[in-house]
Design a protein around this motif. Structure first.
Motif, PDB file in Angstrom:
ATOM      1  N   GLY A  54      51.483 111.388  85.013  1.00 21.68           N
ATOM      2  CA  GLY A  54      51.393 110.140  84.263  1.00 21.68           C
ATOM      3  C   GLY A  54      50.346 110.156  83.171  1.00 21.68           C
ATOM      4  N   ARG A  55      49.433 111.071  83.229  1.00 22.61           N
ATOM      5  CA  ARG A  55      48.448 111.202  82.147  1.00 22.61           C
ATOM      6  C   ARG A  55      48.984 112.043  81.000  1.00 22.61           C
ATOM      7  N   ILE A  56      50.071 112.769  81.234  1.00 24.16           N
ATOM      8  CA  ILE A  56      50.596 113.683  80.221  1.00 24.16           C
ATOM      9  C   ILE A  56      51.834 113.114  79.525  1.00 24.16           C
ATOM     10  N   LEU A  57      52.890 112.849  80.285  1.00 26.21           N
ATOM     11  CA  LEU A  57      54.173 112.481  79.679  1.00 26.21           C
ATOM     12  C   LEU A  57      54.136 111.172  78.891  1.00 26.21           C
ATOM     13  N   PRO A  58      53.593 110.073  79.428  1.00 28.06           N
ATOM     14  CA  PRO A  58      53.566 108.845  78.622  1.00 28.06           C
ATOM     15  C   PRO A  58      52.760 109.002  77.326  1.00 28.06           C
ATOM     16  N   ASN A  59      51.732 109.838  77.356  1.00 25.96           N
ATOM     17  CA  ASN A  59      50.943 110.041  76.143  1.00 25.96           C
ATOM     18  C   ASN A  59      51.736 110.774  75.066  1.00 25.96           C
ATOM     19  N   ILE A  60      52.609 111.666  75.482  1.00 24.61           N
ATOM     20  CA  ILE A  60      53.479 112.345  74.507  1.00 24.61           C
ATOM     21  C   ILE A  60      54.389 111.323  73.831  1.00 24.61           C
ATOM     22  N   PHE A  61      54.995 110.448  74.637  1.00 20.50           N
ATOM     23  CA  PHE A  61      55.873 109.416  74.073  1.00 20.50           C
ATOM     24  C   PHE A  61      55.086 108.387  73.263  1.00 20.50           C
ATOM     25  N   ALA A  62      53.863 108.088  73.689  1.00 26.17           N
ATOM     26  CA  ALA A  62      53.026 107.140  72.936  1.00 26.17           C
ATOM     27  C   ALA A  62      52.740 107.663  71.539  1.00 26.17           C
ATOM     28  N   ASN A  63      52.625 108.960  71.412  1.00 28.44           N
ATOM     29  CA  ASN A  63      52.404 109.568  70.102  1.00 28.44           C
ATOM     30  C   ASN A  63      53.616 109.386  69.195  1.00 28.44           C
ATOM     31  N   LEU A  64      54.796 109.306  69.800  1.00 27.00           N
ATOM     32  CA  LEU A  64      56.025 109.167  69.023  1.00 27.00           C
ATOM     33  C   LEU A  64      56.373 107.713  68.706  1.00 27.00           C
ATOM     34  N   ILE A  65      56.218 106.813  69.687  1.00 25.96           N
ATOM     35  CA  ILE A  65      56.670 105.431  69.468  1.00 25.96           C
ATOM     36  C   ILE A  65      55.544 104.407  69.500  1.00 25.96           C
ATOM     37  N   GLY A  66      54.315 104.854  69.727  1.00 30.36           N
ATOM     38  CA  GLY A  66      53.163 103.955  69.704  1.00 30.36           C
ATOM     39  C   GLY A  66      52.643 103.644  71.095  1.00 30.36           C
ATOM     40  N   PRO A  67      51.332 103.546  71.240  1.00 33.61           N
ATOM     41  CA  PRO A  67      50.742 103.333  72.572  1.00 33.61           C
ATOM     42  C   PRO A  67      51.070 101.977  73.191  1.00 33.61           C
ATOM     43  N   PHE A  68      51.168 100.930  72.373  1.00 30.66           N
ATOM     44  CA  PHE A  68      51.494  99.607  72.921  1.00 30.66           C
ATOM     45  C   PHE A  68      52.902  99.586  73.505  1.00 30.66           C
ATOM     46  N   TYR A  83      54.272 105.048  91.445  1.00 31.43           N
ATOM     47  CA  TYR A  83      53.135 104.181  91.139  1.00 31.43           C
ATOM     48  C   TYR A  83      52.027 104.993  90.475  1.00 31.43           C
ATOM     49  N   GLY A  84      51.732 106.155  91.031  1.00 36.99           N
ATOM     50  CA  GLY A  84      50.722 107.018  90.424  1.00 36.99           C
ATOM     51  C   GLY A  84      51.078 107.385  88.996  1.00 36.99           C
ATOM     52  N   PHE A  85      52.350 107.694  88.767  1.00 34.84           N
ATOM     53  CA  PHE A  85      52.802 108.074  87.420  1.00 34.84           C
ATOM     54  C   PHE A  85      52.589 106.935  86.425  1.00 34.84           C
ATOM     55  N   PHE A  86      53.083 105.753  86.749  1.00 38.16           N
ATOM     56  CA  PHE A  86      53.060 104.650  85.777  1.00 38.16           C
ATOM     57  C   PHE A  86      51.671 104.042  85.588  1.00 38.16           C
ATOM     58  N   THR A  87      50.840 104.045  86.623  1.00 37.04           N
ATOM     59  CA  THR A  87      49.502 103.481  86.436  1.00 37.04           C
ATOM     60  C   THR A  87      48.634 104.365  85.555  1.00 37.04           C
ATOM     61  N   GLU A  88      48.863 105.649  85.578  1.00 33.28           N
ATOM     62  CA  GLU A  88      48.023 106.532  84.769  1.00 33.28           C
ATOM     63  C   GLU A  88      48.282 106.360  83.281  1.00 33.28           C
ATOM     64  N   ALA A  89      49.447 105.853  82.918  1.00 32.39           N
ATOM     65  CA  ALA A  89      49.665 105.512  81.507  1.00 32.39           C
ATOM     66  C   ALA A  89      48.679 104.430  81.100  1.00 32.39           C
ATOM     67  N   PHE A  90      48.464 103.458  81.999  1.00 31.19           N
ATOM     68  CA  PHE A  90      47.480 102.420  81.704  1.00 31.19           C
ATOM     69  C   PHE A  90      46.066 102.997  81.647  1.00 31.19           C
ATOM     70  N   VAL A  91      45.751 103.915  82.524  1.00 29.03           N
ATOM     71  CA  VAL A  91      44.403 104.478  82.569  1.00 29.03           C
ATOM     72  C   VAL A  91      44.101 105.280  81.308  1.00 29.03           C
ATOM     73  N   SER A  92      45.084 105.999  80.779  1.00 25.94           N
ATOM     74  CA  SER A  92      44.805 106.914  79.669  1.00 25.94           C
ATOM     75  C   SER A  92      45.045 106.331  78.273  1.00 25.94           C
ATOM     76  N   LEU A  93      45.799 105.256  78.147  1.00 23.22           N
ATOM     77  CA  LEU A  93      46.166 104.764  76.809  1.00 23.22           C
ATOM     78  C   LEU A  93      45.273 103.685  76.188  1.00 23.22           C
ATOM     79  N   PRO A  94      44.474 102.922  76.931  1.00 27.75           N
ATOM     80  CA  PRO A  94      43.679 101.878  76.267  1.00 27.75           C
ATOM     81  C   PRO A  94      42.785 102.351  75.119  1.00 27.75           C
ATOM     82  N   PRO A  95      42.132 103.520  75.189  1.00 28.88           N
ATOM     83  CA  PRO A  95      41.326 103.907  74.024  1.00 28.88           C
ATOM     84  C   PRO A  95      42.134 103.984  72.731  1.00 28.88           C
TER      85      PRO A  95
END
Length: 195
Positions: A58-72, A105-117
């Motif tokens: 969850g710290r890796i995959l959502p961040n890749i997609f956030a780079n493409l479509i935006g963190p919000f 749950y671990g996967f999806f919560t880590e998107a929240f942990v890593s994306l706020p900055p």
């Protein structure tokens, strides 16, 4: 001042709500599975490891997609799904179900942990104030960590596990909705905008 901006305020509110619910499964999922007779002590011990394995991905995959479509566009649905995962634990009696929910749950919560900055950067029009705004936001948001798990413990003592999962899931979904409102104030109310 940052808190006069609706986008910033709603983001910090959403982050605070998510921090309230964030650690509840980390603290209680093993105890839940063992005390409800879903698993034995030996296997229940590994539920936290399964949850943490999902966190790594969850710290890796959502961040890749956030780079493409935006963190919000990633953080708010992941936060809502985290809440849905807690609701999935209500009346759950299957070991396979608990394992799957723990991993997701671990996967999806880590998107929240890593994306706020990254979101704080987008919420800071003056680049010189990014650090200040991030510090202010986290100072408020992390109060949720101090409140959430003890509140869940009190709820568990008085109402049982189902009430804990409903509390955590509801607060998490409310946090996701606040982040969605922040995203809309920040980038407009269009659905497909990169934000």
């Amino acid at each position: 001042m940052a808190f006069r901006e609706p986008a910033y305020t709603f983001f910090v509110l959403g982050g605070t709500l998510e921090f309230i619910s964030l650690n509840i499964p980390f603290y209680y999922i093993q105890y839940f599975a063992i005390s409800e007779g879903i698993t034995t002590n030996g296997l229940g011990f590994y539920l936290l490891s399964i949850l943490t394995t999902g966190s790594v991905l969850g710290r890796i995959l959502p961040n890749i997609f956030a780079n493409l479509i935006g963190p919000f566009n990633i953080i708010f649905p992941c936060t809502v799904i985290s809440g849905a995962m807690m609701f999935a634990l209500v009346n759950l009696s299957s070991l396979a179900g608990v394992v799957i929910v723990a991993f997701l749950y671990g996967f999806f919560t880590e998107a929240f942990v890593s994306l706020p900055p990254t979101c704080f950067v987008k919420l800071s029009p003056d680049r010189a104030l990014i650090g200040t705004r991030m510090g202010m936001g986290y100072a408020v948001m992390t109060i949720g960590n101090l409140v959430g798990t003890p509140a869940a413990g009190a709820i568990l003592q008085n109402r049982g596990f189902n009430a804990v999962w409903i509390f955590g899931g509801g607060v998490s979904i409310a946090g996701g909705i606040a982040m969605m409102i922040s995203r809309n104030f920040q980038g407009g109310w269009k659905l497909l905008i990169r934000q």
